[in-house]
Scaffold this motif. Structure first.
Motif, PDB file in Angstrom:
ATOM      1  N   VAL A 164       0.866  -1.334  -0.084  1.00  0.00           N
ATOM      2  CA  VAL A 164      -0.061   0.045   0.090  1.00  0.00           C
ATOM      3  C   VAL A 164       0.856   1.259  -0.018  1.00  0.00           C
ATOM      4  O   VAL A 164       0.476   1.959  -0.859  1.00  0.00           O
ATOM      5  CB  VAL A 164      -1.059   0.049   1.202  1.00  0.00           C
ATOM      6  CG1 VAL A 164      -1.761   1.264   1.237  1.00  0.00           C
ATOM      7  CG2 VAL A 164      -1.961  -1.343   1.075  1.00  0.00           C
ATOM      8  N   ASN A 165       1.959   1.175   0.910  1.00  0.00           N
ATOM      9  CA  ASN A 165       2.942   2.442   0.854  1.00  0.00           C
ATOM     10  C   ASN A 165       3.421   2.736  -0.451  1.00  0.00           C
ATOM     11  O   ASN A 165       3.468   3.923  -0.877  1.00  0.00           O
ATOM     12  CB  ASN A 165       3.832   2.201   2.033  1.00  0.00           C
ATOM     13  CG  ASN A 165       4.739   3.417   2.187  1.00  0.00           C
ATOM     14  OD1 ASN A 165       4.310   4.598   2.197  1.00  0.00           O
ATOM     15  ND2 ASN A 165       6.028   3.181   2.417  1.00  0.00           N
ATOM     16  N   LYS A 166       3.705   1.588  -1.247  1.00  0.00           N
ATOM     17  CA  LYS A 166       4.713   2.054  -2.351  1.00  0.00           C
ATOM     18  C   LYS A 166       4.000   2.420  -3.464  1.00  0.00           C
ATOM     19  O   LYS A 166       4.219   3.080  -4.457  1.00  0.00           O
ATOM     20  CB  LYS A 166       5.367   0.620  -2.887  1.00  0.00           C
ATOM     21  CG  LYS A 166       6.443  -0.033  -2.085  1.00  0.00           C
ATOM     22  CD  LYS A 166       7.199  -1.063  -2.467  1.00  0.00           C
ATOM     23  CE  LYS A 166       8.267  -1.399  -1.637  1.00  0.00           C
ATOM     24  NZ  LYS A 166       8.952  -2.851  -2.117  1.00  0.00           N
ATOM     25  N   THR A 167       2.456   2.175  -3.269  1.00  0.00           N
ATOM     26  CA  THR A 167       1.514   2.530  -4.593  1.00  0.00           C
ATOM     27  C   THR A 167       0.764   3.900  -3.963  1.00  0.00           C
ATOM     28  O   THR A 167       0.050   4.598  -4.715  1.00  0.00           O
ATOM     29  CB  THR A 167       0.556   1.506  -4.614  1.00  0.00           C
ATOM     30  OG1 THR A 167      -0.179   1.147  -3.476  1.00  0.00           O
ATOM     31  CG2 THR A 167       1.266   0.441  -5.320  1.00  0.00           C
ATOM     32  N   TRP A 168       0.916   4.185  -2.605  1.00  0.00           N
ATOM     33  CA  TRP A 168       0.135   5.648  -2.481  1.00  0.00           C
ATOM     34  C   TRP A 168       0.878   6.810  -2.941  1.00  0.00           C
ATOM     35  O   TRP A 168       2.184   7.087  -2.585  1.00  0.00           O
ATOM     36  CB  TRP A 168       0.341   5.641  -0.819  1.00  0.00           C
ATOM     37  CG  TRP A 168      -0.539   6.663  -0.386  1.00  0.00           C
ATOM     38  CD1 TRP A 168      -1.483   7.457  -0.862  1.00  0.00           C
ATOM     39  CD2 TRP A 168      -0.240   7.225   1.011  1.00  0.00           C
ATOM     40  NE1 TRP A 168      -1.681   8.301   0.084  1.00  0.00           N
ATOM     41  CE2 TRP A 168      -1.119   8.497   1.160  1.00  0.00           C
ATOM     42  CE3 TRP A 168       0.638   7.093   2.201  1.00  0.00           C
ATOM     43  CZ2 TRP A 168      -0.939   9.124   2.462  1.00  0.00           C
ATOM     44  CZ3 TRP A 168       0.820   7.742   3.149  1.00  0.00           C
ATOM     45  CH2 TRP A 168      -0.145   8.862   3.427  1.00  0.00           C
ATOM     46  N   LYS A 169       0.027   7.504  -3.565  1.00  0.00           N
ATOM     47  CA  LYS A 169       0.590   8.810  -4.257  1.00  0.00           C
ATOM     48  C   LYS A 169       1.639   9.639  -3.107  1.00  0.00           C
ATOM     49  O   LYS A 169       2.591  10.308  -3.782  1.00  0.00           O
ATOM     50  CB  LYS A 169      -0.467   9.770  -4.626  1.00  0.00           C
ATOM     51  CG  LYS A 169      -0.099  11.143  -5.401  1.00  0.00           C
ATOM     52  CD  LYS A 169      -1.081  11.819  -5.581  1.00  0.00           C
ATOM     53  CE  LYS A 169      -0.863  13.030  -6.227  1.00  0.00           C
ATOM     54  NZ  LYS A 169      -1.848  14.009  -7.067  1.00  0.00           N
ATOM     55  N   PHE A 170       1.134   9.625  -1.706  1.00  0.00           N
ATOM     56  CA  PHE A 170       1.943  10.495  -0.675  1.00  0.00           C
ATOM     57  C   PHE A 170       2.577   9.562   0.088  1.00  0.00           C
ATOM     58  O   PHE A 170       3.093  10.080   1.041  1.00  0.00           O
ATOM     59  CB  PHE A 170       0.970  11.471  -0.210  1.00  0.00           C
ATOM     60  CG  PHE A 170       0.006  12.257  -0.997  1.00  0.00           C
ATOM     61  CD1 PHE A 170       0.447  13.361  -1.435  1.00  0.00           C
ATOM     62  CD2 PHE A 170      -1.400  12.057  -1.178  1.00  0.00           C
ATOM     63  CE1 PHE A 170      -0.213  14.312  -2.448  1.00  0.00           C
ATOM     64  CE2 PHE A 170      -2.221  12.827  -1.916  1.00  0.00           C
ATOM     65  CZ  PHE A 170      -1.350  13.918  -2.408  1.00  0.00           C
ATOM     66  N   GLY A 171       3.058   8.386  -0.464  1.00  0.00           N
ATOM     67  CA  GLY A 171       3.601   7.459   0.582  1.00  0.00           C
ATOM     68  C   GLY A 171       5.118   7.128  -0.047  1.00  0.00           C
ATOM     69  O   GLY A 171       5.577   7.923  -0.774  1.00  0.00           O
ATOM     70  N   GLY A 172       5.539   5.922  -0.091  1.00  0.00           N
ATOM     71  CA  GLY A 172       6.573   5.653  -0.541  1.00  0.00           C
ATOM     72  C   GLY A 172       8.098   5.593   0.295  1.00  0.00           C
ATOM     73  O   GLY A 172       9.093   5.289  -0.099  1.00  0.00           O
ATOM     74  N   ASP A 173       7.846   6.442   1.626  1.00  0.00           N
ATOM     75  CA  ASP A 173       8.892   6.603   2.389  1.00  0.00           C
ATOM     76  C   ASP A 173       8.518   5.851   3.780  1.00  0.00           C
ATOM     77  O   ASP A 173       7.684   5.286   4.324  1.00  0.00           O
ATOM     78  CB  ASP A 173       9.484   8.172   2.497  1.00  0.00           C
ATOM     79  CG  ASP A 173       8.188   8.915   2.831  1.00  0.00           C
ATOM     80  OD1 ASP A 173       7.086   8.602   3.474  1.00  0.00           O
ATOM     81  OD2 ASP A 173       8.463  10.110   2.886  1.00  0.00           O
ATOM     82  N   GLU A 174       9.509   6.205   4.794  1.00  0.00           N
ATOM     83  CA  GLU A 174       9.458   5.605   6.070  1.00  0.00           C
ATOM     84  C   GLU A 174       8.163   6.326   6.679  1.00  0.00           C
ATOM     85  O   GLU A 174       7.327   5.503   7.572  1.00  0.00           O
ATOM     86  CB  GLU A 174      10.627   5.751   7.017  1.00  0.00           C
ATOM     87  CG  GLU A 174      10.513   5.170   8.260  1.00  0.00           C
ATOM     88  CD  GLU A 174      11.773   5.558   9.341  1.00  0.00           C
ATOM     89  OE1 GLU A 174      11.681   5.088  10.299  1.00  0.00           O
ATOM     90  OE2 GLU A 174      12.487   6.166   8.811  1.00  0.00           O
TER      91      GLU A 174
END
Length: 279
Positions: A164-174
């Motif tokens: 979910v984090n990798k595909t979230w527009k505002f995610g991708g980090d810790e």
């Protein structure tokens, strides 16, 4: 100013219902707090019980504050604008020396907030403008007719946080990882799984109780998964006493059409935005 305890937060949540839709985001946060959901916020009002302003801000006594993005959320009644300005400009209701975001800021309050920021020499960056859509009556939702698809609806687990984090527009980090972990652990979430029992489409509930993080893997789009998830989740949330609403980015016409087709209605005169300070 007064910092509210749990019993007072529960009372304030009931009062803020009278001020919907403009109180939607603060009201949503208070619903989570009223249900003892984990939080790094404290709730401040100008007076009690007859308040005109509510500020959610990072609780500096909470050891988990550093793990999440520092966010502030504001609400004031029609008569509370000058009170709110005094609270944030003179009474240190906001720590202007720190980096933070104001999420879901009512655009009618934006000129005042930017004026105060400028007076303190704080730089401001605009992020995104969104509009509010609300499902007033769950009976407006369509009936799901694909029983096979409904049988593939499941809940997200902690094993899905990274996906979910990798595909979230505002995610991708810790920080995104920690936010998603908190949402999956503590709030309702639903997904549609494939034949290997892996999620291919999902939706979560933000900690301010709005629908969000809706995503379908590219190879699975066009199959009605988003419509099925929104409908299913909306019915479940309503049955559990949650409000059913969502913020949609101003330029996302496809999402707005989708939610309209499912019985959601927008408030065209009400817009909110995300701003970053001391970036």
């Amino acid at each position: 100013m007064k910092v509210l305890d749990l019993e007072e937060i529960q009372t304030a949540e009931q009062i803020l219902r009278r001020h919907l839709p403009k109180s939607s985001k603060v009201h949503g946060y208070l619903i989570g707090l009223s249900r003892n959901k984990p939080s790094t916020y404290e709730v401040v009002v100008d007076a009690w019980p007859d308040f005109t302003c509510v500020i959610l801000r990072p609780d500096q006594q909470n050891p988990n504050v550093s793990y999440y993005q520092r966010k502030v959320t504001l609400f004031c009644t029609e008569t509370g604008l000058q009170v709110l300005k005094r609270m944030i400009a003179e009474e240190e209701a906001i720590d202007w020396s720190a980096h933070f975001m104001i999420g879901g800021l009512d655009m009618s309050l934006a000129p005042m907030v930017k004026e105060v920021a400028a007076s303190k020499g704080v730089n401001v960056r605009y992020y995104t403008l969104v509009q509010l859509v609300v499902l007033s009556d769950p009976r407006d939702l369509p009936q799901l007719t694909d029983n096979r698809l409904e049988s593939r609806i499941s809940s997200l687990t902690e094993s899905h946080i990274d996906l979910v984090n990798k595909t979230w527009k505002f995610g991708g980090d810790e920080k995104g990882y920690n936010i998603v972990k908190n949402l999956i652990r503590n709030f309702p979430s639903y997904c549609i799984v494939d034949d290997s029992n892996q999620p291919v489409s999902w939706m979560l509930l933000y900690d301010y109780c709005a629908l969000g993080l809706l995503y379908t893997m590219p190879e699975h789009r066009g199959k009605g998964y988003a419509k099925t998830l929104i409908t299913h989740m909306s019915k479940q949330l309503h049955a559990q006493g949650y409000p059913v609403y969502c913020f949609i980015e101003e330029d996302n016409a496809a999402s707005l059409r989708l939610f309209r087709s499912l019985g959601f209605t927008e408030h065209p005169s009400y817009r909110v935005a995300w701003f970053e300070f001391n970036y």
